[in-house]
Design a protein around this motif. Structure first.
Motif, PDB file in Angstrom:
ATOM      1  N   ILE A   1      48.493  58.436  56.137  1.00  0.00           N
ATOM      2  CA  ILE A   1      47.726  57.653  57.108  1.00  0.00           C
ATOM      3  C   ILE A   1      47.490  56.307  56.431  1.00  0.00           C
ATOM      4  O   ILE A   1      47.165  56.257  55.240  1.00  0.00           O
ATOM      5  CB  ILE A   1      46.370  58.321  57.426  1.00  0.00           C
ATOM      6  N   SER A   2      47.688  55.204  57.162  1.00  0.00           N
ATOM      7  CA  SER A   2      47.607  53.900  56.503  1.00  0.00           C
ATOM      8  C   SER A   2      46.194  53.643  55.978  1.00  0.00           C
ATOM      9  O   SER A   2      45.200  54.109  56.540  1.00  0.00           O
ATOM     10  CB  SER A   2      48.018  52.782  57.456  1.00  0.00           C
TER      11      SER A   2
ATOM     12  N   GLU B   1      44.561  50.956  56.116  1.00  0.00           N
ATOM     13  CA  GLU B   1      43.762  50.223  57.098  1.00  0.00           C
ATOM     14  C   GLU B   1      43.151  51.178  58.124  1.00  0.00           C
ATOM     15  O   GLU B   1      41.995  51.028  58.510  1.00  0.00           O
ATOM     16  CB  GLU B   1      44.604  49.156  57.789  1.00  0.00           C
ATOM     17  N   HIS B   2      43.926  52.157  58.540  1.00  0.00           N
ATOM     18  CA  HIS B   2      43.414  53.129  59.509  1.00  0.00           C
ATOM     19  C   HIS B   2      42.181  53.833  58.913  1.00  0.00           C
ATOM     20  O   HIS B   2      41.155  53.998  59.568  1.00  0.00           O
ATOM     21  CB  HIS B   2      44.513  54.137  59.843  1.00  0.00           C
TER      22      HIS B   2
END
Lengths: 165, 583
Positions: free
Chosen positions: A61-62, A64-65
């Motif tokens: 999961i990035s 930023e996310h």
């Protein structure tokens, strides 16, 4: 610009092992991010970039996310809690009795903003909603100790006791 | 197909079940305004500009996501709807930097157009606190100005879903919500690949390319410089849109004429460098296949893709072709062979690239992109910036008679032209590789299996007893899936083409911006790509290795494909990067 914590990361090998075990538990569950973040905060006390990076890599999961979720929910903290956790009540009663000024004075003395921790790890500062001690307004707590009917002038002396503790 | 019957503004409409009110209205020739909606990418119903009245419904509904029902009665322009939309616009403006006059998106801003349509004045009806922000100018290719952001999240959606880059998102909540990067890092510190897809999907001026036109104007007036320009294939497919032409208008001739009027000393074509790329790359591929080199070999034309690979697949950099991209090959060719031929000191040559791409602005500054000891490229302008220059110079673009590129660097083949669409590099490479391997002239030049706008295509060809397996992907999310298979050893391809932008360069981050109202209902990519395939079909030469000027360049300078001299000038290197950038 970057909002990385000013406090050096002091995570241990044991904490990391616990975190990885936690991630493994949720890896194949739908929507693993929230339980992993909650668990990670229990392990470390907060969610610094070092911890978020491990979660990002492991769950693909990035970053930023993850950061977006962490900053959305008030329950998550990007800064560790200090040895002395100062909480100033900004509930209505305290606020009209001048807790805004109290908060400003504390910020000035310990040099950190709300939600942050001083680089030496001694003080962290939070602004809280009503803590139910309106009769004592304005109120702040330092760890479990309650200080009521405060005036701005008293703040330096109160904090000085902790600085020298 | 199951059809649903409904009434929109008292007109009977019949649409397939599962359609949204927005789609049904479109079928009835009624436009409903949208801001946050991007078909299949950002269907969050958040901005509320598309609200309509549905008979019997408690409140207004968002037409972009609300499905139609049998017997439904919809009103798209009732007083209640108008009032709600106007208030939404007024509230958006209350926290918006309203300096429209000099905004780069003035005239193409979706918010501005709606305010104009709904008679919403610039008077700050609900002025109060404004979200604080600073302009992020850290990246090589773009600006982020959150004071013009309306939080539609279209950029976030394309960055995450189409591109799997995901370095921007919404941070914090409530009034403090803003689009940003992890830990409020600057874009330059993240693993942003500079593709610019966020820019072409932004409805306002919050995201824009870094403008390099001033550097070009300055060079054009400097008599000591020999200023030449190259134009990438995709630029001619779309620049006409900036002058009101329909999407898919071939403007090569007018573009050349306009560039000549801007005062360039040579108006040249990136197509020749694309041909050169193919010659070098086909040679590299044949060598790898014959000598047991690293396979699959992957194309290196798209700088957004290269950076993505460096960030996310640093263990697979040896799979990348070492060939420079066509942009860089052009600069290298210009500052070596061309300089020598013309008797000009390469220091006095100023190479301008007109590109459909924002990542090219980053690419020009990479290491080992300096064939003559100085940067191969001196300035990169996007298709949009070129159009701005033409407008500012007062050139009546649409009235110009078609003109032809200058020689020698305007010589091209159809193979170089199709580089601008996904699958084009593959097809061009196959034309040359097949002839190289078989030694016989190729009869059917069209490899239709690799054409088209699908995100992932594959094919296999039997050539001289050898089966060559190829794959073509565009959009970095598709590339990521394919690369995972390559990493796991589950992709037995010989050759893979990757383009960062969905559909290839014709849909690049530097191309003219079409509003969502167009993007949601027609495939602008296929229309632009058709221009390139038409040009190719009508070219006398359609194979890169037949480019006559390149034959000369090899004879006089590079010796042969893959030679030491070719390697020094035309090949490059890559660097391992962290998936978190420098964070």
């Amino acid at each position: 610009m970057s909002k990385k914590s000013t406090v050096p990361f002091r995570g241990t090998k044991e904490q990391e092992a616990q975190l990885r075990e936690l991630i493994d538990k949720y890896r194949n569950v739908d929507g693993p991010l929230m339980p992993v973040l909650q668990g990670a905060q229990e392990i470390y006390g907060y969610l610094p970039i070092e911890v978020q990076k491990i979660i990002s890599e492991e769950l693909d999961i990035s970053l930023e996310h993850i950061y977006g979720v962490v900053t959305f929910y008030a329950q998550f903290s990007l800064a560790p809690k200090g040895e002395y956790q100062i909480a100033v009540c900004l509930g209505t009663a305290c606020y009209v009795k001048g807790s805004g000024g109290i908060l400003d004075k504390i910020k000035e003395i310990i040099g950190v903003e709300v939600g942050e921790c001083s680089p030496d790890g001694k003080f962290s500062l939070d602004a809280t909603r009503c803590i139910g001690a309106c009769g004592l307004a304005p109120v702040m707590t330092i760890n479990d100790e309650v200080f009521g009917r405060l005036t701005v002038n008293e703040i330096p002396d109160i904090l000085a006791k902790y600085v020298n503790k | 197909m199951n059809m649903v019957n409904l009434k929109i503004n008292n007109i009977d409409v019949s649409v397939p079940a599962g359609s949204t009110i927005l789609q049904a209205a479109k079928a009835a020739n009624i436009n409903i305004p949208t801001l946050c909606y991007l078909k299949e990418i950002n269907e969050i119903g958040a901005c509320r500009i598309c609200v309509v009245e549905v008979k019997g419904a408690r409140s207004l509904v968002a037409a972009c996501v609300y499905p139609v029902n049998e017997g439904m009665e919809v009103f798209t322009a009732s007083p209640r709807v108008m009032k709600a939309r106007r208030m939404t616009l007024e509230l958006l403006l209350s926290n918006h930097n309203r300096r429209c006059l000099s905004c780069v998106r003035s005239g193409s801003c979706e918010l501005q157009a709606l305010c104009n349509e709904y008679g919403v004045e610039n008077d700050g009806k609900y002025d109060g606190a404004k979200t604080e922000s600073e302009i992020d100018a850290s990246a090589a290719h773009m600006y982020r100005d959150n004071s013009k952001c309306i939080l539609c999240r279209r950029c976030v959606a394309v960055c995450e879903k189409n591109q799997a880059v995901s370095v921007i998102g919404s941070n914090e909540r409530g009034f403090a919500t803003h689009i940003g990067s992890p830990f409020e890092a600057l874009l330059d510190e993240t693993s942003c690949v500079s593709c610019g897809q966020c820019i072409v999907n932004c409805p306002t001026g919050a995201l824009s390319e870094k403008d390099s036109t001033e550097a070009v104007w300055a060079a054009l007036t400097d008599d000591s410089k020999h200023v030449i320009v190259q134009t990438a294939p995709a630029v001619r497919t779309a620049i006409g849109e900036e002058f009101g032409n329909p999407i898919g208008t071939d403007c090569e001739g007018k573009m050349v004429a306009a560039l000549r009027r801007l005062g360039f000393d040579g108006v040249y074509d990136t197509d020749i460098a694309a041909d050169l790329t193919i010659i070098e790359e086909a040679n590299e591929l044949v060598e790898r296949i014959q000598n047991g080199g690293k396979l699959p070999m992957i194309t290196s034309c798209s700088p957004g893709w290269i950076k993505f690979c460096e960030y996310n697949f640093p263990d697979l950099l040896d799979n990348l072709s070492t060939c420079k991209s066509p942009q860089q090959m052009f600069g290298a060719l210009a500052k070596t062979w061309y300089a020598q031929k013309k008797g000009i000191n390469p220091k006095d040559i100023f190479v301008v690239s007109a590109m459909p791409c924002t990542a090219k602005k980053f690419e020009m500054g990479r290491d080992n992109e300096a064939a003559a000891g100085m940067p191969d490229i001196d300035a990169v302008i996007t298709t949009r910036e070129l159009a701005r220059m033409i407008k500012r110079a007062g050139i009546s673009f649409n009235e110009l008679a078609d003109e032809k590129f200058d020689m020698p660097l305007g010589a091209s083949t159809g193979a170089g032209t199709i580089f601008g669409a996904t699958g084009g590099v593959m097809e061009a490479a196959l034309r040359t590789a097949v002839e190289t391997i078989t030694g016989k002239p190729l009869e059917n030049l069209e490899f239709t299996e690799v054409r088209g706008m699908e995100g992932m295509k594959e094919a296999s060809y039997t050539v001289g007893g050898l089966t060559v397996k190829v794959a073509v992907v565009s959009g970095l999310a598709n590339a990521k899936e394919l690369m995972k298979k390559v990493r796991e050893g589950k992709a037995d391809y010989h050759f893979i083409e990757v383009m960062a932008c969905p559909g290839g360069c014709i849909n690049g981050g530097g191309q003219p911006i079409q509003p969502a109202s167009v993007r949601n209902f027609e495939d602008i990519r296929a229309k632009r790509a058709s221009v390139l395939y038409n040009i190719d079909k009508n070219m006398p030469l359609r194979k890169s290795h037949e480019n006559p000027v390149l034959k000369e360049a090899y004879d006089e300078y590079f010796e042969k494909p893959g030679s030491h001299k070719a390697h020094e000038a035309l090949h490059t290197t890559y660097v391992k990067r962290s998936r978190f950038g420098t964070l």
